[in-house]
Write a protein that holds these residues in place. Structure first.
Motif, short mmCIF file in Angstrom:
data_model
loop_
_atom_site.label_atom_id
_atom_site.label_comp_id
_atom_site.label_asym_id
_atom_site.label_seq_id
_atom_site.Cartn_x
_atom_site.Cartn_y
_atom_site.Cartn_z
N UNK A 118 0.83 -1.21 0.00
CA UNK A 118 0.00 0.00 0.00
C UNK A 118 0.86 1.26 0.00
N UNK A 119 1.95 1.22 0.76
CA UNK A 119 2.85 2.37 0.78
C UNK A 119 3.54 2.55 -0.57
N UNK A 120 3.87 1.44 -1.22
CA UNK A 120 4.46 1.52 -2.56
C UNK A 120 3.53 2.22 -3.54
N UNK A 138 2.47 7.23 -6.82
CA UNK A 138 1.67 8.41 -7.17
C UNK A 138 2.39 9.70 -6.76
N UNK A 139 3.04 9.67 -5.59
CA UNK A 139 3.76 10.85 -5.12
C UNK A 139 4.91 11.19 -6.05
N UNK A 140 5.66 10.17 -6.48
CA UNK A 140 6.80 10.43 -7.35
C UNK A 140 6.36 11.01 -8.69
N UNK A 141 5.23 10.54 -9.21
CA UNK A 141 4.72 11.07 -10.47
C UNK A 141 4.33 12.54 -10.30
N UNK A 142 3.66 12.85 -9.19
CA UNK A 142 3.21 14.22 -8.93
C UNK A 142 4.39 15.17 -8.73
N UNK A 176 13.43 1.34 -8.72
CA UNK A 176 13.59 0.01 -8.13
C UNK A 176 12.94 -0.07 -6.75
N UNK A 177 13.10 0.98 -5.96
CA UNK A 177 12.51 1.03 -4.62
C UNK A 177 10.99 0.85 -4.68
N UNK A 178 10.36 1.55 -5.61
CA UNK A 178 8.90 1.45 -5.75
C UNK A 178 8.49 0.06 -6.21
N UNK A 179 9.20 -0.50 -7.18
CA UNK A 179 8.84 -1.82 -7.67
C UNK A 179 9.07 -2.91 -6.62
N UNK A 180 10.08 -2.73 -5.77
CA UNK A 180 10.29 -3.69 -4.67
C UNK A 180 9.11 -3.63 -3.71
N UNK A 181 8.65 -2.41 -3.37
CA UNK A 181 7.48 -2.27 -2.49
C UNK A 181 6.26 -2.94 -3.10
N UNK A 182 6.13 -2.84 -4.42
CA UNK A 182 4.98 -3.41 -5.11
C UNK A 182 5.16 -4.90 -5.43
N UNK A 183 6.24 -5.49 -4.95
CA UNK A 183 6.50 -6.93 -5.02
C UNK A 183 6.78 -7.43 -6.44
N UNK A 184 7.36 -6.60 -7.28
CA UNK A 184 7.74 -7.04 -8.62
C UNK A 184 9.20 -7.47 -8.61
N UNK A 185 9.48 -8.49 -7.80
CA UNK A 185 10.83 -9.02 -7.67
C UNK A 185 10.74 -10.48 -7.24
N UNK A 186 11.85 -11.18 -7.39
CA UNK A 186 11.87 -12.62 -7.09
C UNK A 186 11.71 -12.90 -5.60
N UNK A 187 12.43 -12.14 -4.78
CA UNK A 187 12.40 -12.34 -3.33
C UNK A 187 11.83 -11.08 -2.68
N UNK A 188 10.65 -11.20 -2.14
CA UNK A 188 9.95 -10.04 -1.60
C UNK A 188 10.56 -9.59 -0.27
N UNK A 189 10.46 -8.30 0.04
CA UNK A 189 10.97 -7.80 1.33
C UNK A 189 10.24 -8.46 2.49
N UNK A 190 10.98 -8.84 3.51
CA UNK A 190 10.40 -9.52 4.66
C UNK A 190 9.93 -8.55 5.74
N UNK A 191 10.50 -7.35 5.74
CA UNK A 191 10.15 -6.38 6.77
C UNK A 191 10.49 -4.98 6.26
#
Length: 412
Positions: A319-321, A326-330, A362-377
């Motif tokens: 959700x934060x991603x 949206x914030x980065x686009x604005x 990359x930071x935004x896409x990691x938050x949105x889970x578009x990666x092989x290993x998702x962030x754990x925390x």
């Protein structure tokens, strides 16, 4: 909670989750002659407010009929409806008590003492559903109403902005036990009391009381709470003009707020742009710093299992991603070298960006889970190169293969 070593406030959060019908007075405010007098006027059979000077009310009624506002309202029904005399007297008495409070000690202490009376009045007349609530608010803010204090309705007469001197606050009603169910979106707002973080909204005071609206009925618990007022929204011009450093600031502050919640096995569950706001704070050296905070934890959740907590953390991060995208686009639209470009996921979904920064993307896409290993925390993301300034190495970091590209994937 005790096993976790959490500090317990003087009231019980579980009283909002499991409604109580006890008739015991559990007022959160300290007892004082003013509130005691209010109790007497609310429950005594003696006529309310004997000896109260009603000349200000009479003057207000006449004043309204002689002004443009009065001509629009024709005549203020608050003072003419024969069915409302007891309510008018109760209002007059409450104002007399509120305005008699001397300014002694901190401004916050005075505000709390005044609001302890005002919230009780609102409970007794059921302000949210009262047919003359708008007229009453107009009167409270008139020259005949509250002295040195203004009250503004922000949302359906259960969220108010309070201004006293140079300071502003938010006064919010959680409600009463008869409406405490899963559809109540501010049911768990007081969970914020258990989280000590500069990036989570601070609750300054809680007003709890039992009220009997009608003779012969059971008493019901009503609750209000007071917080700081955060005047900087993510849609403000200051944020829009802040560039990539502003996005980094918002990201770091909100993730620190999330970490504080998650450390208490609480997930927010309602992260959106309206629930992230900023406030200017003065530091010890006299300089000012903008701090962003998470607000409105009304549907937050305690987690009893590791699996439930893990799923809740993933949802909060995603959700934060979405917010940061949206914030980065604005923000990017306000940069002089703005150029819109498109990135694609491996499923063909398109994302438009306005800031060509590989770490941010990359930071935004990691938050949105578009990666092989998702962030754990959230700790994982607080250590991302976008926030730390370290080099981005897509081939040797903890997230593995990325599922996004500047090239549109071929149709299968």
């Amino acid at each position: 909670i005790l096993a976790l070593g959490l500090a317990m406030p003087s009231h019980s959060i579980f009283s909002f989750i499991i409604p109580s019908r006890s008739s015991t007075n559990q007022g959160h405010c300290n007892s004082n002659p003013i509130t005691s007098l209010m109790d007497q006027t609310a429950h005594s059979s003696i006529p309310v407010n004997q000896g109260v000077d009603f000349r200000p009310l009479d003057g207000y009624s006449k004043h309204q009929s002689q002004t443009s506002v009065g001509s629009l309202l024709k005549a203020n029904p608050l003072f003419q409806d024969v069915m409302e005399p007891s309510m008018v007297k109760l209002l007059a008495k409450a104002l007399d008590d509120i305005n008699s409070i001397a300014t002694v000690g901190s401004d916050l202490g005075v505000v709390i003492e005044k609001l302890s009376i005002l919230t009780k009045l609102f409970d007794q007349i059921n302000i949210r559903d009262h047919k003359y609530k708008n007229e009453m608010l107009t009167f409270l803010n008139s020259e005949y109403g509250l002295k040195d204090m203004k009250i503004e309705d922000l949302c359906e007469f259960y969220v108010f902005k309070i201004t006293y001197g140079a300071n502003s606050y938010i006064l919010k009603q959680i409600g009463h036990s008869v409406v405490l169910d899963d559809n109540n979106t501010n049911l768990r707002d007081l969970l914020a009391e258990y989280v000590n973080s500069p990036n989570v909204i601070e609750i300054l005071h809680v007003f709890e009381r039992h009220v009997q609206l009608k003779a012969g009925e059971d008493e019901d618990m009503y609750t209000w709470y007071l917080t700081e007022y955060l005047d900087v929204g993510l849609d403000s011009e200051y944020v829009k003009q802040g560039g990539i450093d502003m996005i980094r600031k918002v990201s770091r502050d909100v993730f620190n707020g999330l970490k504080a919640l998650h450390d208490r096995i609480i997930t927010h569950r309602d992260i959106k742009a309206d629930h992230v706001r900023g406030i200017w704070k003065t530091k010890e050296d006299g300089s000012r710093e903008l701090i962003f905070k998470l607000i409105d934890v009304g549907i937050a959740q305690y987690h009893m299992t590791d699996e439930s907590l893990r799923k809740g953390i993933i949802t909060d991060i995603e959700d934060l991603g979405t917010i940061l995208k949206k914030l980065s686009f604005m923000v990017g639209r306000n940069l002089p070298d703005c150029k819109i470009f498109t990135m694609y996921t491996n499923t063909g979904r398109e994302y438009s960006f306005t800031i060509q920064d590989a770490k941010l993307v990359d930071f935004i896409f990691i938050c949105l889970r578009h990666c092989e290993k998702q962030p754990r925390s959230v700790e994982d993301l607080l250590n991302h190169p976008f926030l730390t300034g370290m080099e981005l190495d897509l081939n040797n970091d903890q997230y593995g293969k990325r599922y996004y590209s500047a090239e549109k994937p071929l149709d299968k």
